[in-house]
Design a protein around this motif. Structure first.
Motif, PDB file in Angstrom:
ATOM      1  N   LEU A 161      39.625  -4.245  -0.792  1.00  0.00           N
ATOM      2  CA  LEU A 161      38.779  -5.427  -0.956  1.00  0.00           C
ATOM      3  C   LEU A 161      38.417  -6.067   0.383  1.00  0.00           C
ATOM      4  CD1 LEU A 161      40.513  -6.935  -4.084  1.00  0.00           C
ATOM      5  CD2 LEU A 161      38.140  -6.143  -3.944  1.00  0.00           C
ATOM      6  N   SER A 162      39.279  -5.915   1.370  1.00  0.00           N
ATOM      7  CA  SER A 162      38.955  -6.457   2.689  1.00  0.00           C
ATOM      8  C   SER A 162      37.778  -5.715   3.312  1.00  0.00           C
ATOM      9  CB  SER A 162      40.175  -6.392   3.616  1.00  0.00           C
ATOM     10  OG  SER A 162      40.480  -5.048   3.967  1.00  0.00           O
ATOM     11  N   LEU A 163      37.562  -4.469   2.875  1.00  0.00           N
ATOM     12  CA  LEU A 163      36.447  -3.668   3.370  1.00  0.00           C
ATOM     13  C   LEU A 163      35.233  -3.722   2.445  1.00  0.00           C
ATOM     14  CD1 LEU A 163      38.474  -0.532   4.497  1.00  0.00           C
ATOM     15  CD2 LEU A 163      37.512  -2.295   5.970  1.00  0.00           C
ATOM     16  N   LYS A 164      35.476  -4.044   1.171  1.00  0.00           N
ATOM     17  CA  LYS A 164      34.386  -4.099   0.183  1.00  0.00           C
ATOM     18  C   LYS A 164      34.733  -5.189  -0.835  1.00  0.00           C
ATOM     19  CE  LYS A 164      31.931  -1.196  -3.210  1.00  0.00           C
ATOM     20  NZ  LYS A 164      30.592  -1.698  -2.854  1.00  0.00           N
ATOM     21  N   SER A 165      34.238  -6.378  -0.612  1.00  0.00           N
ATOM     22  CA  SER A 165      34.674  -7.539  -1.396  1.00  0.00           C
ATOM     23  C   SER A 165      34.190  -7.522  -2.842  1.00  0.00           C
ATOM     24  CB  SER A 165      34.206  -8.828  -0.715  1.00  0.00           C
ATOM     25  OG  SER A 165      32.789  -8.864  -0.641  1.00  0.00           O
ATOM     26  N   ASP A 166      33.205  -6.670  -3.162  1.00  0.00           N
ATOM     27  CA  ASP A 166      32.700  -6.598  -4.531  1.00  0.00           C
ATOM     28  C   ASP A 166      33.206  -5.352  -5.265  1.00  0.00           C
ATOM     29  OD1 ASP A 166      31.293  -4.702  -3.114  1.00  0.00           O
ATOM     30  OD2 ASP A 166      29.325  -5.240  -3.937  1.00  0.00           O
ATOM     31  N   TYR A 167      34.338  -4.836  -4.848  1.00  0.00           N
ATOM     32  CA  TYR A 167      34.898  -3.608  -5.416  1.00  0.00           C
ATOM     33  C   TYR A 167      35.666  -3.967  -6.692  1.00  0.00           C
ATOM     34  CZ  TYR A 167      36.613   1.226  -4.924  1.00  0.00           C
ATOM     35  OH  TYR A 167      36.871   2.561  -5.085  1.00  0.00           O
ATOM     36  N   GLY A 168      34.980  -3.887  -7.827  1.00  0.00           N
ATOM     37  CA  GLY A 168      35.551  -4.316  -9.091  1.00  0.00           C
ATOM     38  C   GLY A 168      36.815  -3.582  -9.484  1.00  0.00           C
ATOM     39  N   THR A 169      36.865  -2.266  -9.268  1.00  0.00           N
ATOM     40  CA  THR A 169      38.045  -1.512  -9.665  1.00  0.00           C
ATOM     41  C   THR A 169      39.279  -1.905  -8.852  1.00  0.00           C
ATOM     42  OG1 THR A 169      37.377   0.315  -8.224  1.00  0.00           O
ATOM     43  CG2 THR A 169      36.769   0.465 -10.539  1.00  0.00           C
ATOM     44  N   ALA A 170      39.081  -2.332  -7.608  1.00  0.00           N
ATOM     45  CA  ALA A 170      40.224  -2.778  -6.808  1.00  0.00           C
ATOM     46  C   ALA A 170      40.813  -4.065  -7.375  1.00  0.00           C
ATOM     47  CB  ALA A 170      39.816  -2.969  -5.356  1.00  0.00           C
ATOM     48  N   TYR A 171      39.949  -4.968  -7.870  1.00  0.00           N
ATOM     49  CA  TYR A 171      40.455  -6.171  -8.533  1.00  0.00           C
ATOM     50  C   TYR A 171      41.250  -5.795  -9.786  1.00  0.00           C
ATOM     51  CZ  TYR A 171      37.724  -9.409  -5.645  1.00  0.00           C
ATOM     52  OH  TYR A 171      37.218 -10.150  -4.594  1.00  0.00           O
ATOM     53  N   ALA A 172      40.758  -4.798 -10.526  1.00  0.00           N
ATOM     54  CA  ALA A 172      41.461  -4.367 -11.729  1.00  0.00           C
ATOM     55  C   ALA A 172      42.820  -3.759 -11.377  1.00  0.00           C
ATOM     56  CB  ALA A 172      40.619  -3.361 -12.500  1.00  0.00           C
ATOM     57  N   THR A 173      42.863  -3.001 -10.294  1.00  0.00           N
ATOM     58  CA  THR A 173      44.131  -2.430  -9.844  1.00  0.00           C
ATOM     59  C   THR A 173      45.117  -3.532  -9.473  1.00  0.00           C
ATOM     60  OG1 THR A 173      43.060  -0.424  -9.057  1.00  0.00           O
ATOM     61  CG2 THR A 173      45.206  -0.937  -8.118  1.00  0.00           C
ATOM     62  N   LYS A 174      44.626  -4.549  -8.762  1.00  0.00           N
ATOM     63  CA  LYS A 174      45.486  -5.690  -8.445  1.00  0.00           C
ATOM     64  C   LYS A 174      45.984  -6.365  -9.717  1.00  0.00           C
ATOM     65  CE  LYS A 174      44.728  -8.615  -5.161  1.00  0.00           C
ATOM     66  NZ  LYS A 174      44.074  -9.654  -4.348  1.00  0.00           N
ATOM     67  N   ALA A 175      45.095  -6.525 -10.692  1.00  0.00           N
ATOM     68  CA  ALA A 175      45.484  -7.160 -11.947  1.00  0.00           C
ATOM     69  C   ALA A 175      46.612  -6.394 -12.622  1.00  0.00           C
ATOM     70  CB  ALA A 175      44.275  -7.253 -12.882  1.00  0.00           C
ATOM     71  N   LEU A 176      46.495  -5.076 -12.664  1.00  0.00           N
ATOM     72  CA  LEU A 176      47.516  -4.258 -13.307  1.00  0.00           C
ATOM     73  C   LEU A 176      48.838  -4.352 -12.554  1.00  0.00           C
ATOM     74  CD1 LEU A 176      47.814  -2.461 -15.754  1.00  0.00           C
ATOM     75  CD2 LEU A 176      47.126  -0.510 -14.352  1.00  0.00           C
ATOM     76  N   ALA A 177      48.777  -4.293 -11.232  1.00  0.00           N
ATOM     77  CA  ALA A 177      49.998  -4.394 -10.426  1.00  0.00           C
ATOM     78  C   ALA A 177      50.662  -5.753 -10.615  1.00  0.00           C
ATOM     79  CB  ALA A 177      49.679  -4.154  -8.954  1.00  0.00           C
ATOM     80  N   PHE A 178      49.875  -6.823 -10.541  1.00  0.00           N
ATOM     81  CA  PHE A 178      50.439  -8.160 -10.756  1.00  0.00           C
ATOM     82  C   PHE A 178      51.048  -8.284 -12.149  1.00  0.00           C
ATOM     83  CE2 PHE A 178      47.688 -10.087  -7.287  1.00  0.00           C
ATOM     84  CZ  PHE A 178      48.757 -10.567  -6.533  1.00  0.00           C
ATOM     85  N   SER A 179      50.380  -7.701 -13.142  1.00  0.00           N
ATOM     86  CA  SER A 179      50.875  -7.792 -14.509  1.00  0.00           C
ATOM     87  C   SER A 179      52.248  -7.148 -14.643  1.00  0.00           C
ATOM     88  CB  SER A 179      49.877  -7.124 -15.467  1.00  0.00           C
ATOM     89  OG  SER A 179      50.268  -7.295 -16.805  1.00  0.00           O
ATOM     90  N   PHE A 180      52.438  -5.993 -14.036  1.00  0.00           N
ATOM     91  CA  PHE A 180      53.713  -5.311 -14.139  1.00  0.00           C
ATOM     92  C   PHE A 180      54.766  -5.890 -13.194  1.00  0.00           C
ATOM     93  CE2 PHE A 180      50.987  -2.300 -16.302  1.00  0.00           C
ATOM     94  CZ  PHE A 180      51.747  -2.074 -17.430  1.00  0.00           C
TER      95      PHE A 180
END
Length: 228
Positions: A132-151
């Motif tokens: 995300l630091s290289l591509k701030s509109d990278y939707g799948t990276a936000y989803a990956t963060k969401a999954l990691a935070f969830s677990f």
């Protein structure tokens, strides 16, 4: 809290981009390689991805690397194939080599997904944030963060990140699937059911990022049983 089972590798796609759908592995390759050979091998690799033929993709990428073509795209393809085939430990090596040669958002996101498949949630967060630091509109990276935070049990951060993912990819089957997992871990099974149903409506056959991750059909059944 339900956790993703460790695997013996997949993404983008969560985390993978193929030419026909506007995603890539971070082309072009680095300078100093035999461009003709690399380009032809990469083309064959993308055909294998479109076919979802992971054994073929692994063979193609490994063949190129054995020719001494230290190409980050080929390493990314190899890592992706290995994760899809259930070998996340070796996928991590290939993902890391691709980043060492030439870091970019897709390569960080692919490694983040490999970390997720291994249960390395903090490492997955770090790589997704690098993407995300290289591509701030990278939707799948936000989803990956969401999954990691969830677990990791951080439900607030998981919800915030899945909301960000939806800003960029509102109808993506994989992200809807992840949203359902986040809601299940939040204890909101009715919302989880709605997300799993939407994921299946969008694409019931989307390719899971790693083979032991339950698909949305299985997750939906779990959610319905929990709500009943």
């Amino acid at each position: 809290m339900r956790r993703i089972a460790p695997v013996l590798m997949v993404i983008t796609v969560i985390g993978i981009i193929i030419p026909c759908s506007g995603v890539d592995f971070g082309l072009p390759a680095i300078e100093g390689l035999n461009v003709t050979n690399v380009t032809e091998i990469e083309k064959e690799g993308f055909i294998a991805i479109n076919e979802q033929n992971w054994d073929k993709l692994l063979s193609i990428s490994q063949s190129g690397l054995e020719q001494g073509l230290e190409d980050p795209v080929l390493y990314t393809m190899k890592g992706y194939a290995l994760r899809k085939l259930g070998d996340s430990q070796n996928a991590l090596i290939a993902d890391s080599r691709a980043i060492e040669i030439q870091p970019n958002p897709v390569r960080y996101e692919n490694r983040a997904m490999t970390h997720l498949s291994l249960g390395n949630y903090s490492a997955a967060l770090s790589d997704a944030q690098n993407a995300l630091s290289l591509k701030s509109d990278y939707g799948t990276a936000y989803a990956t963060k969401a999954l990691a935070f969830s677990f990791l049990g951080n439900n607030t951060a998981a919800t915030e990140n899945i909301d960000q993912a939806f800003l960029f990819l509102p109808d993506n089957a994989a992200i809807l699937h992840i949203a359902g997992i986040v809601e299940m871990n939040n204890g909101n099974c009715s919302a989880a059911i709605a997300y799993f149903e939407r994921s299946l409506a969008e694409n019931a056959e989307y390719s899971l990022p790693w083979p032991t991750m339950p698909n949305a059909t299985i997750e939906l059944e779990i959610a319905r049983n929990k709500c009943s």
